[in-house]
Design a protein around this motif. Structure first.
Motif, PDB file in Angstrom:
ATOM      1  N   VAL A 205       1.083   4.712  -2.467  1.00  0.00           N
ATOM      2  CA  VAL A 205       0.904   6.042  -1.874  1.00  0.00           C
ATOM      3  C   VAL A 205       2.137   6.906  -2.116  1.00  0.00           C
ATOM      4  O   VAL A 205       2.018   8.097  -2.414  1.00  0.00           O
ATOM      5  N   ILE A 206       3.320   6.310  -2.015  1.00  0.00           N
ATOM      6  CA  ILE A 206       4.561   7.054  -2.274  1.00  0.00           C
ATOM      7  C   ILE A 206       4.581   7.581  -3.697  1.00  0.00           C
ATOM      8  O   ILE A 206       4.921   8.745  -3.941  1.00  0.00           O
ATOM      9  N   LEU A 207       4.219   6.749  -4.653  1.00  0.00           N
ATOM     10  CA  LEU A 207       4.183   7.192  -6.050  1.00  0.00           C
ATOM     11  C   LEU A 207       3.209   8.348  -6.230  1.00  0.00           C
ATOM     12  O   LEU A 207       3.519   9.343  -6.895  1.00  0.00           O
ATOM     13  N   PHE A 208       2.033   8.229  -5.638  1.00  0.00           N
ATOM     14  CA  PHE A 208       1.008   9.266  -5.779  1.00  0.00           C
ATOM     15  C   PHE A 208       1.462  10.586  -5.162  1.00  0.00           C
ATOM     16  O   PHE A 208       1.403  11.644  -5.799  1.00  0.00           O
ATOM     17  N   GLN A 209       1.936  10.531  -3.926  1.00  0.00           N
ATOM     18  CA  GLN A 209       2.281  11.762  -3.227  1.00  0.00           C
ATOM     19  C   GLN A 209       3.511  12.451  -3.808  1.00  0.00           C
ATOM     20  O   GLN A 209       3.522  13.672  -3.961  1.00  0.00           O
TER      21      GLN A 209
ATOM     22  N   PHE B 214      -1.308  13.589   4.404  1.00  0.00           N
ATOM     23  CA  PHE B 214      -2.452  12.745   4.071  1.00  0.00           C
ATOM     24  C   PHE B 214      -2.073  11.287   3.834  1.00  0.00           C
ATOM     25  O   PHE B 214      -2.886  10.512   3.339  1.00  0.00           O
ATOM     26  N   SER B 215      -0.870  10.895   4.196  1.00  0.00           N
ATOM     27  CA  SER B 215      -0.411   9.520   3.951  1.00  0.00           C
ATOM     28  C   SER B 215      -1.311   8.494   4.617  1.00  0.00           C
ATOM     29  O   SER B 215      -1.784   7.550   3.977  1.00  0.00           O
ATOM     30  N   VAL B 216      -1.556   8.669   5.907  1.00  0.00           N
ATOM     31  CA  VAL B 216      -2.373   7.703   6.646  1.00  0.00           C
ATOM     32  C   VAL B 216      -3.802   7.724   6.115  1.00  0.00           C
ATOM     33  O   VAL B 216      -4.435   6.675   5.951  1.00  0.00           O
ATOM     34  N   GLY B 217      -4.318   8.914   5.809  1.00  0.00           N
ATOM     35  CA  GLY B 217      -5.668   9.026   5.259  1.00  0.00           C
ATOM     36  C   GLY B 217      -5.822   8.299   3.939  1.00  0.00           C
ATOM     37  O   GLY B 217      -6.837   7.639   3.703  1.00  0.00           O
TER      38      GLY B 217
ATOM     39  N   ILE C 280       0.842  -1.194   0.000  1.00  0.00           N
ATOM     40  CA  ILE C 280       0.000   0.000   0.000  1.00  0.00           C
ATOM     41  C   ILE C 280       0.877   1.242   0.000  1.00  0.00           C
ATOM     42  O   ILE C 280       0.616   2.205  -0.728  1.00  0.00           O
ATOM     43  N   ALA C 281       1.933   1.215   0.821  1.00  0.00           N
ATOM     44  CA  ALA C 281       2.824   2.372   0.926  1.00  0.00           C
ATOM     45  C   ALA C 281       3.509   2.677  -0.402  1.00  0.00           C
ATOM     46  O   ALA C 281       3.725   3.845  -0.742  1.00  0.00           O
ATOM     47  N   LEU C 282       3.836   1.654  -1.183  1.00  0.00           N
ATOM     48  CA  LEU C 282       4.490   1.883  -2.479  1.00  0.00           C
ATOM     49  C   LEU C 282       3.612   2.712  -3.400  1.00  0.00           C
ATOM     50  O   LEU C 282       4.082   3.645  -4.062  1.00  0.00           O
TER      51      LEU C 282
ATOM     52  N   SER D  71      -7.098  -1.485   4.584  1.00  0.00           N
ATOM     53  CA  SER D  71      -6.725  -1.630   5.992  1.00  0.00           C
ATOM     54  C   SER D  71      -7.893  -1.332   6.924  1.00  0.00           C
ATOM     55  O   SER D  71      -7.803  -1.582   8.125  1.00  0.00           O
ATOM     56  N   PHE D  72      -8.969  -0.808   6.374  1.00  0.00           N
ATOM     57  CA  PHE D  72     -10.177  -0.498   7.143  1.00  0.00           C
ATOM     58  C   PHE D  72     -11.364  -0.820   6.238  1.00  0.00           C
ATOM     59  O   PHE D  72     -11.334  -0.484   5.060  1.00  0.00           O
ATOM     60  N   PRO D  73     -12.403  -1.481   6.749  1.00  0.00           N
ATOM     61  CA  PRO D  73     -13.509  -1.898   5.867  1.00  0.00           C
ATOM     62  C   PRO D  73     -14.169  -0.713   5.152  1.00  0.00           C
ATOM     63  O   PRO D  73     -14.503   0.287   5.780  1.00  0.00           O
ATOM     64  N   MET D  74     -14.343  -0.854   3.853  1.00  0.00           N
ATOM     65  CA  MET D  74     -14.918   0.229   3.046  1.00  0.00           C
ATOM     66  C   MET D  74     -16.344   0.571   3.489  1.00  0.00           C
ATOM     67  O   MET D  74     -16.747   1.724   3.440  1.00  0.00           O
ATOM     68  N   VAL D  75     -17.088  -0.431   3.934  1.00  0.00           N
ATOM     69  CA  VAL D  75     -18.481  -0.187   4.330  1.00  0.00           C
ATOM     70  C   VAL D  75     -18.570   0.627   5.615  1.00  0.00           C
ATOM     71  O   VAL D  75     -19.612   1.222   5.901  1.00  0.00           O
TER      72      VAL D  75
END
Length: 196
Positions: A9-13, A102-105, A5-7, A113-117
């Motif tokens: 997010v790193i690319l995006f940010q 906004f990394s954690v967000g 997931i971090a990979l 990592s948290f249920p979408m519903v």
């Protein structure tokens, strides 16, 4: 578990921050730097998604061609989002203030990592507006779970729609913004010449 997931997010940010810095004073048209940004980040994505899982002994179950096609779509969608976002920045340093926090967000918005519903409806809408969220889900399905392009069709469709919408907004408004900022110094020069 969080490293794949971090990979993404790193690319995006980092792409968002790089685009904001390169936008600078807006005297350079974005079409000059965005292709180089896309090429550089696509090569970086090949390194991150191809070599990092091997170094850290992470699951690497994806077909490489399918993974790289998906990453190309993600990078193009992120570039369109970046170009669109930089049109509304008054100062290139603003992006450095907002994006890293906004990394954690972004990790929670992906729904992995948290249920979408359990995510409130407003944030579920944001999930579909940011390229990183469908890319995280697609990357995990491909690389960690051994899925195929058929399994990530919904995520690929979201990225494609984002690419088309953000790309259209960027193409329509980039000329106006760049031309507006080019005219301002010319007017100042004309006034200085008139005073002298």
């Amino acid at each position: 578990y969080l490293l794949p997931i971090a990979l993404i997010v790193i690319l995006f940010q980092t792409m968002l921050m790089s685009g904001g810095i390169l936008a600078g004073s807006r005297t350079i048209h974005p079409f000059r730097y965005l292709p180089l940004l896309v090429a550089g980040y696509f090569l970086l994505s090949l390194f991150l998604t191809g070599l990092i899982p091997l170094i850290f002994n992470l699951p690497a179950l994806a077909n490489r061609l399918e993974l790289y096609l998906f990453m190309l779509l993600y990078i193009l969608s992120t570039a369109a989002f970046t170009g669109c976002a930089t049109l509304f920045l008054k100062d290139p340093e603003e992006v450095m203030l907002y994006v890293p926090f906004f990394s954690v967000g972004l990790i929670f918005l992906s729904g992995t990592s948290f249920p979408m519903v359990q995510i409130p409806h407003l944030w579920q809408i944001v999930h579909y507006l940011l390229p990183s969220s469908p890319a995280i889900v697609g990357y995990i399905k491909l690389n960690s779970m051994g899925g195929t392009l058929h399994n990530i069709a919904p995520q690929a469709a979201i990225l494609l729609v984002q690419l088309l919408i953000y790309g259209a907004i960027f193409i329509l408004y980039s000329r106006k913004v760049v031309n507006l900022h080019k005219r301002k110094p010319q007017h100042r020069d004309q006034w200085q010449n008139a005073d002298s």
